[in-house]
Design an enzyme around this catalytic site. Structure first.
Site, PDB file in Angstrom:
ATOM      1  N   TYR A   1     -15.395  -1.903   9.218  1.00 28.48           N
ATOM      2  CA  TYR A   1     -13.997  -1.491   9.372  1.00 28.48           C
ATOM      3  C   TYR A   1     -13.500  -1.880  10.766  1.00 28.48           C
ATOM      4  CZ  TYR A   1      -9.985   1.744   9.458  1.00 28.48           C
ATOM      5  OH  TYR A   1      -8.733   2.310   9.547  1.00 28.48           O
TER       6      TYR A   1
ATOM      7  N   GLY B   1       0.835  -1.203   0.000  1.00 28.64           N
ATOM      8  CA  GLY B   1       0.000   0.000   0.000  1.00 28.64           C
ATOM      9  C   GLY B   1       0.868   1.250   0.000  1.00 28.64           C
TER      10      GLY B   1
HETATM   11  C1  AKB Z   1     -10.959   6.288   9.005  1.00 30.03           C
HETATM   12  O1  AKB Z   1     -11.503   7.371   9.239  1.00 30.03           O
HETATM   13  O2  AKB Z   1     -11.557   5.296   8.557  1.00 30.03           O
HETATM   14  C2  AKB Z   1      -9.488   6.144   9.321  1.00 30.03           C
HETATM   15  C3  AKB Z   1      -9.259   5.665  10.711  1.00 30.03           C
HETATM   16  C4  AKB Z   1      -9.457   6.549  11.853  1.00 30.03           C
HETATM   17  O3  AKB Z   1      -8.894   4.544  10.898  1.00 30.03           O
HETATM   18  N1  AKB Z   1      -8.836   7.401   9.113  1.00 30.03           N
END
Ligand code: AKB
Length: 319
Positions: A143, A8
């Site tokens: 995430y 990356g």
């Molecule tokens: C996001 O906003 O997804 C990233 C993080 C805080 O991991 N910048």
């Protein structure tokens, strides 16, 4: 850390980390790993080797590891939080299956692995202020789910196989070299472009929603310093809370306006990003990182704003 692969390498962190490692680690060879469509250019391409490194291609990773005798991998492949929410299966594939491919290669070839975690690994039940190092991690975003999984997998490979895995929980990262893409904290980068271009900024996060943030030079220092840290001092491994500053959009914009008096802004809150932001810590307690590997940030909000505005004026050829 001598023969390094940055996966990356053309992203927000990778583009700066690759150059820092090439500059600062004497005698090192740093391979800029990329995927087709995100090729390195300019100085990043010319200052060292580069190779296609797709985390979903285990055989390809093993080939690069052999060819360049890689001893350390910085695994920066990830879909950020807002994009991951729209493409959850792809996020899992890149973040979790991708990491498993890396860890298997690392186990076979004795490679150290840094995989960043995030404030996104926390959720609504986590204590918001002075978020402890070891606490509840029940994120509600894909995430966040992948970030908790990568912390656990990295710890598993360390305890089970002795793979030298280490990571930090990055706050939102502010930088001017390469834009982030699809994160919840992106507003804290985009706003500087609007301020320098003389455009009104439309903010997708609510005025009072606080999040942990960090300027890129501190984030890069953290990654390098942790990978160089004396293993006998590490009680934790994946991943360390690291903190530098915490602010809301309204606080950040007021500081920018004190330096760029014509700057203006308004809000059009994006419910997806705001829901994620509201579930993240206001400020993490990073005392374990300070004790175990001497973590200490340099940049606060004022220094960050001053440096961002100065460098973006140069980059965008303004004033
Ligand atoms: C996001 O906003 O997804 C990233 C993080 C805080 O991991 N910048």
């Amino acid at each position: 850390m001598k023969n390094v692969l940055v996966i990356g390498s053309t992203g927000q962190i990778g583009s700066e980390l690759t150059m820092k490692l090439r500059r600062e680690i004497p005698g090192s060879s740093v391979v800029a790993g990329y995927i087709p469509g995100a090729e390195p250019k300019g100085e990043l391409l010319e200052s060292g080797p580069s190779a296609i490194a797709d985390v979903r291609d285990a055989a390809g990773l093993a080939r690069i590891a052999d060819e360049y005798r890689i001893d350390t991998i910085f695994n920066l492949a990830a879909l950020l939080s807002a994009v991951a929410e729209k493409r959850p299966l792809m996020a899992w594939d890149i973040q979790v299956n991708g990491l498993l491919n890396i860890l298997e290669v690392a186990r076979e070839k004795n490679i150290a692995v840094f995989t960043p975690s995030s404030i996104g690994s926390f959720g609504p039940e986590t204590p918001r202020v002075d978020t402890p190092q070891d606490t509840i991690q029940r994120p509600r975003s894909m995430y966040g789910v992948t970030k908790v999984a990568t912390e656990l997998l990295s710890d598993y490979y360390f305890h089970k196989y002795g793979v030298n895995t280490r990571s930090v929980r990055f706050p939102g990262l502010i930088s001017y070299v390469q834009l982030p893409g699809g994160g919840t904290t992106d507003y804290a980068v985009e706003v500087f472009y609007s301020a320098v271009k003389g455009e009104q900024y439309v903010c997708p996060i609510a005025p009072d929603t606080r999040m942990d943030m960090m300027y890129m030079p501190d984030a890069l220092d953290a990654a390098v310093k942790l990978m160089q840290a004396d293993p006998s001092r590490l009680v934790h491994r994946n991943g360390f809370n690291i903190a530098a500053m915490s602010f809301s959009p309204e606080e950040l914009f007021s500081v920018i306006r004190s330096m760029e008096p014509s700057f203006s802004w308004r809000y059009e809150v994006d419910p997806l990003r705001e829901a994620i932001a509201a579930s993240w810590p206001d400020r993490m307690d990073d005392s374990c990182a300070r004790e175990e590997w001497d973590w200490k940030p340099v940049y606060g909000i004022e220094e960050t704003c001053r440096d961002m505005l100065k460098n973006l004026r140069i980059k965008l050829n303004k004033k």
